[in-house]
Design a protein around this motif. Structure first.
Motif, PDB file in Angstrom:
ATOM      1  N   GLY A  17      52.201  60.212  78.719  1.00 17.91           N
ATOM      2  CA  GLY A  17      51.155  60.247  77.701  1.00 17.91           C
ATOM      3  C   GLY A  17      51.121  58.985  76.873  1.00 17.91           C
ATOM      4  O   GLY A  17      50.038  58.440  76.588  1.00 17.91           O
ATOM      5  N   GLN A  18      52.289  58.478  76.482  1.00 15.70           N
ATOM      6  CA  GLN A  18      52.342  57.289  75.629  1.00 15.70           C
ATOM      7  C   GLN A  18      51.791  56.060  76.341  1.00 15.70           C
ATOM      8  O   GLN A  18      50.981  55.310  75.775  1.00 15.70           O
ATOM      9  CB  GLN A  18      53.791  57.036  75.203  1.00 15.70           C
ATOM     10  CG  GLN A  18      53.954  55.799  74.315  1.00 15.70           C
ATOM     11  CD  GLN A  18      55.380  55.625  73.823  1.00 15.70           C
ATOM     12  OE1 GLN A  18      56.188  56.534  73.901  1.00 15.70           O
ATOM     13  NE2 GLN A  18      55.693  54.455  73.314  1.00 15.70           N
ATOM     14  N   VAL A  19      52.204  55.829  77.583  1.00 12.28           N
ATOM     15  CA  VAL A  19      51.772  54.626  78.300  1.00 12.28           C
ATOM     16  C   VAL A  19      50.285  54.684  78.616  1.00 12.28           C
ATOM     17  O   VAL A  19      49.545  53.717  78.390  1.00 12.28           O
ATOM     18  CB  VAL A  19      52.601  54.444  79.589  1.00 12.28           C
ATOM     19  CG1 VAL A  19      52.032  53.310  80.435  1.00 12.28           C
ATOM     20  CG2 VAL A  19      54.056  54.165  79.244  1.00 12.28           C
ATOM     21  N   ASN A  20      49.806  55.819  79.134  1.00  9.38           N
ATOM     22  CA  ASN A  20      48.384  55.921  79.472  1.00  9.38           C
ATOM     23  C   ASN A  20      47.498  55.841  78.237  1.00  9.38           C
ATOM     24  O   ASN A  20      46.445  55.197  78.262  1.00  9.38           O
ATOM     25  CB  ASN A  20      48.116  57.235  80.227  1.00  9.38           C
ATOM     26  CG  ASN A  20      48.505  57.156  81.688  1.00  9.38           C
ATOM     27  OD1 ASN A  20      47.914  56.409  82.459  1.00  9.38           O
ATOM     28  ND2 ASN A  20      49.503  57.934  82.077  1.00  9.38           N
ATOM     29  N   ALA A  21      47.929  56.480  77.149  1.00 12.58           N
ATOM     30  CA  ALA A  21      47.160  56.395  75.902  1.00 12.58           C
ATOM     31  C   ALA A  21      47.174  54.971  75.368  1.00 12.58           C
ATOM     32  O   ALA A  21      46.147  54.460  74.884  1.00 12.58           O
ATOM     33  CB  ALA A  21      47.724  57.361  74.866  1.00 12.58           C
ATOM     34  N   GLY A  22      48.303  54.282  75.479  1.00  9.63           N
ATOM     35  CA  GLY A  22      48.386  52.902  75.017  1.00  9.63           C
ATOM     36  C   GLY A  22      47.472  51.977  75.791  1.00  9.63           C
ATOM     37  O   GLY A  22      46.780  51.120  75.213  1.00  9.63           O
ATOM     38  N   HIS A  23      47.453  52.119  77.113  1.00  8.84           N
ATOM     39  CA  HIS A  23      46.558  51.303  77.930  1.00  8.84           C
ATOM     40  C   HIS A  23      45.092  51.544  77.562  1.00  8.84           C
ATOM     41  O   HIS A  23      44.304  50.597  77.440  1.00  8.84           O
ATOM     42  CB  HIS A  23      46.771  51.610  79.412  1.00  8.84           C
ATOM     43  CG  HIS A  23      48.038  51.041  79.973  1.00  8.84           C
ATOM     44  ND1 HIS A  23      48.477  51.295  81.252  1.00  8.84           N
ATOM     45  CD2 HIS A  23      48.977  50.223  79.431  1.00  8.84           C
ATOM     46  CE1 HIS A  23      49.619  50.654  81.480  1.00  8.84           C
ATOM     47  NE2 HIS A  23      49.939  50.009  80.375  1.00  8.84           N
ATOM     48  N   ALA A  24      44.730  52.818  77.391  1.00  6.15           N
ATOM     49  CA  ALA A  24      43.340  53.151  77.060  1.00  6.15           C
ATOM     50  C   ALA A  24      42.957  52.621  75.680  1.00  6.15           C
ATOM     51  O   ALA A  24      41.859  52.090  75.491  1.00  6.15           O
ATOM     52  CB  ALA A  24      43.141  54.669  77.132  1.00  6.15           C
ATOM     53  N   THR A  52      38.938  55.005  73.290  1.00 12.97           N
ATOM     54  CA  THR A  52      39.642  55.941  72.411  1.00 12.97           C
ATOM     55  C   THR A  52      39.575  57.378  72.923  1.00 12.97           C
ATOM     56  O   THR A  52      40.582  58.109  72.883  1.00 12.97           O
ATOM     57  CB  THR A  52      39.060  55.870  70.997  1.00 12.97           C
ATOM     58  OG1 THR A  52      39.129  54.522  70.524  1.00 12.97           O
ATOM     59  CG2 THR A  52      39.832  56.767  70.049  1.00 12.97           C
ATOM     60  N   LYS A  53      38.417  57.817  73.394  1.00 17.50           N
ATOM     61  CA  LYS A  53      38.304  59.203  73.862  1.00 17.50           C
ATOM     62  C   LYS A  53      39.150  59.444  75.109  1.00 17.50           C
ATOM     63  O   LYS A  53      39.713  60.532  75.286  1.00 17.50           O
ATOM     64  CB  LYS A  53      36.839  59.535  74.141  1.00 17.50           C
ATOM     65  CG  LYS A  53      35.999  59.633  72.866  1.00 17.50           C
ATOM     66  CD  LYS A  53      34.594  60.124  73.155  1.00 17.50           C
ATOM     67  CE  LYS A  53      33.803  60.282  71.851  1.00 17.50           C
ATOM     68  NZ  LYS A  53      32.427  60.762  72.093  1.00 17.50           N
ATOM     69  N   GLU A  54      39.248  58.436  75.956  1.00 14.34           N
ATOM     70  CA  GLU A  54      40.121  58.564  77.126  1.00 14.34           C
ATOM     71  C   GLU A  54      41.580  58.683  76.685  1.00 14.34           C
ATOM     72  O   GLU A  54      42.340  59.498  77.228  1.00 14.34           O
ATOM     73  CB  GLU A  54      39.954  57.342  78.038  1.00 14.34           C
ATOM     74  CG  GLU A  54      40.849  57.371  79.273  1.00 14.34           C
ATOM     75  CD  GLU A  54      40.702  56.110  80.114  1.00 14.34           C
ATOM     76  OE1 GLU A  54      41.718  55.695  80.724  1.00 14.34           O
ATOM     77  OE2 GLU A  54      39.590  55.542  80.153  1.00 14.34           O
ATOM     78  N   ALA A  55      41.963  57.888  75.686  1.00 16.90           N
ATOM     79  CA  ALA A  55      43.324  57.971  75.152  1.00 16.90           C
ATOM     80  C   ALA A  55      43.585  59.367  74.589  1.00 16.90           C
ATOM     81  O   ALA A  55      44.676  59.924  74.774  1.00 16.90           O
ATOM     82  CB  ALA A  55      43.526  56.914  74.079  1.00 16.90           C
ATOM     83  N   ALA A  56      42.608  59.926  73.894  1.00  9.64           N
ATOM     84  CA  ALA A  56      42.769  61.262  73.321  1.00  9.64           C
ATOM     85  C   ALA A  56      42.940  62.320  74.404  1.00  9.64           C
ATOM     86  O   ALA A  56      43.718  63.269  74.245  1.00  9.64           O
ATOM     87  CB  ALA A  56      41.559  61.592  72.441  1.00  9.64           C
ATOM     88  N   SER A  57      42.235  62.157  75.515  1.00 12.19           N
ATOM     89  CA  SER A  57      42.365  63.137  76.597  1.00 12.19           C
ATOM     90  C   SER A  57      43.750  63.064  77.236  1.00 12.19           C
ATOM     91  O   SER A  57      44.317  64.085  77.634  1.00 12.19           O
ATOM     92  CB  SER A  57      41.280  62.922  77.655  1.00 12.19           C
ATOM     93  OG  SER A  57      41.464  61.692  78.338  1.00 12.19           O
TER      94      SER A  57
END
Length: 454
Positions: free
Chosen positions: A73-80, A86-91
């Motif tokens: 979750g941390q890495v994928n949210a950080g990349h997004a 932002t919405k992709e990071a939230a998902s």
């Protein structure tokens, strides 16, 4: 709500340290949280420490499982977030929280149902130690979902450039634990003497409060969490992306703990006092590795966002700055463990027969603190670039070497100290190998990014 730090613009070192310092402070608080338990449990004697040490191995094992949704979750949210999505990071954050809850509940049920064979693995000697270990296991691991959620919340907030929430939440938990530990362990006022059970209840209650504090921060967040729809089912694509990033780290951590459990079983052959020495010694040693792990989380998010933003030079500068800080910290920890082992160990166990064993442990493990800190921080850098496999391979292979190395060394005049040397030697090799591996990979990766940008 604390202001999120902009990780992709401005001076590198202030941005990195601004994110890292609260995380390192959080790690120190977590360390104090664990040491508080040891201080009070140690007052009950080495037998109580041994029971908590054996059961605590499964809490450590659970952290490996929790690393899957946290890291993914941390890495994928950080990349997004670095790419402005932002919405992709939230998902990704929502999917990570769903996965965290499911895994935490599953691990808790298994810990309650299979407590007898799990503790039986260590071949402990005293019936009282065995009984206390089962109780501690069923309470702390049975309610481990709160610890899982706290780790994932920490990762997500850090990915968004906000490490102060984790600091505030963890500090709240520390205060509660410090107050409840002596009350529930020794009995104060209307509370009966509960011993090891009291320590476990204090820990779980504090973790529950930390989870509630994180939820309160999330409800006030205006950057990432306001876009999360917690009751929407996460898509399979998001779960698979989290699994791809988090699975190598999960396997690495769980195998690492499994190897440590085998080592602990070897240690138990030298008596319950040796188990207590390993438990207390590892908690003292956490001064270095937990702080390095906290700094690695900041490096992870810094590199992840700048990778998403396509800024190779900030990635290079960020890693160099991180290594400068970590080398200083590792050196300080080395001086502490090698230079002052006896007074440090006496804070936790005062039994005269146990102290020499504890001093040997701290001096031998002190040799590896510098390169161990390098390994942990470099693993965070690899993860920030979306590459969790290299540190996992390095850790699994070289940590696995501890078992045959320990088997050989205990048959020499070193005896029990041979086990401690097997841990130190493997830590030295892991730090050196992973550092050289990352330097080679970083040059190629940044060259590709520069070519793409031009």
């Amino acid at each position: 709500m604390a202001k999120n730090i902009d990780l992709v613009n401005g001076p590198v070192l202030p941005s990195l340290t601004g994110l890292a310092l609260p995380i390192m402070a959080t790690s120190l608080i977590q360390m104090a949280y664990n040491l508080t338990d040891m201080l009070w449990i140690g007052r009950m004697g080495s037998s109580a420490v041994a029971s908590v040490g054996a059961a605590g191995m499964y809490m450590w094992l659970s952290n490996g499982l929790a690393a899957l949704p946290k890291m993914g979750g941390q890495v994928n949210a950080g990349h997004a977030l670095g790419a402005g999505r932002t919405k992709e990071a939230a998902s990704f954050a929502a999917a990570a929280l769903w996965m965290t809850t499911a895994l935490g509940l599953l691990f808790g049920v298994c810990s309650i149902l299979f407590a007898d064979p799990l503790i039986g693995f260590f071949h402990l000697n005293s019936p009282q130690v065995i009984q206390d270990a089962k109780i501690y296991l069923q309470i702390t691991c049975g309610c481990v979902v709160f610890s899982f959620l706290n780790q994932t919340f920490t990762g997500i907030f850090t990915a968004a450039g906000n490490s102060r929430c984790s600091f505030a939440a963890t500090l709240t938990g520390l205060v509660i634990n410090m107050v409840l530990d002596p009350i529930l362990i020794f009995g104060v006022g209307p509370f009966p003497v509960m011993g090891v059970m009291g320590a476990a209840i204090a820990t779980i209650f504090a973790q529950l409060v930390v989870t509630l504090v994180f939820v309160a921060f999330a409800l006030r967040d205006s950057v990432l969490f306001r876009h999360i729809r917690p009751f929407d089912r996460p898509g399979n694509g998001r779960l698979l992306a989290i699994l791809r990033i988090g699975f190598p780290t999960c396997v690495q951590n769980m195998i690492f703990t499994g190897i440590s459990m085998i080592i602990a079983r070897m240690v138990a052959g030298y008596g319950d006092a040796a188990v207590a020495v390993q438990k207390v010694g590892s908690q003292i040693e956490s001064i270095s590795w937990m702080t390095a792990d906290g700094f690695a989380a900041a490096v992870n998010s810094f590199l992840a966002q700048n990778h998403g933003a396509g800024k190779p030079e900030r990635i290079r500068k960020g890693y160099r700055s991180a290594m400068g800080v970590v080398l200083i910290w590792g050196l300080l920890c080395t001086v502490l463990l090698i230079g002052f082992p006896e007074p440090v160990f006496r804070l936790f166990i005062t039994e005269q027969a146990v102290i020499p064993m504890g001093v040997d442990y701290l001096v031998i493990l002190g040799v590896s603190q510098l390169l161990m800190s390098v390994e942990i921080t470099t693993a965070g850098a690899f993860a920030g670039l979306g590459k969790t496999l290299p540190p996992s391979v390095c850790s699994i292979v070289l940590t696995g070497a501890r078992i045959p190395l320990a088997w050989l060394l205990v048959r020499t005049s070193l005896g029990l100290n041979g086990i401690w040397w097997s841990i130190t030697i493997s830590s030295l090799l892991k730090g050196l190998v992973l550092f050289l591996w990352f330097r080679s990979y970083l040059g190629r990766e940044l060259g590709k990014m520069s070519s793409t940008a031009s």
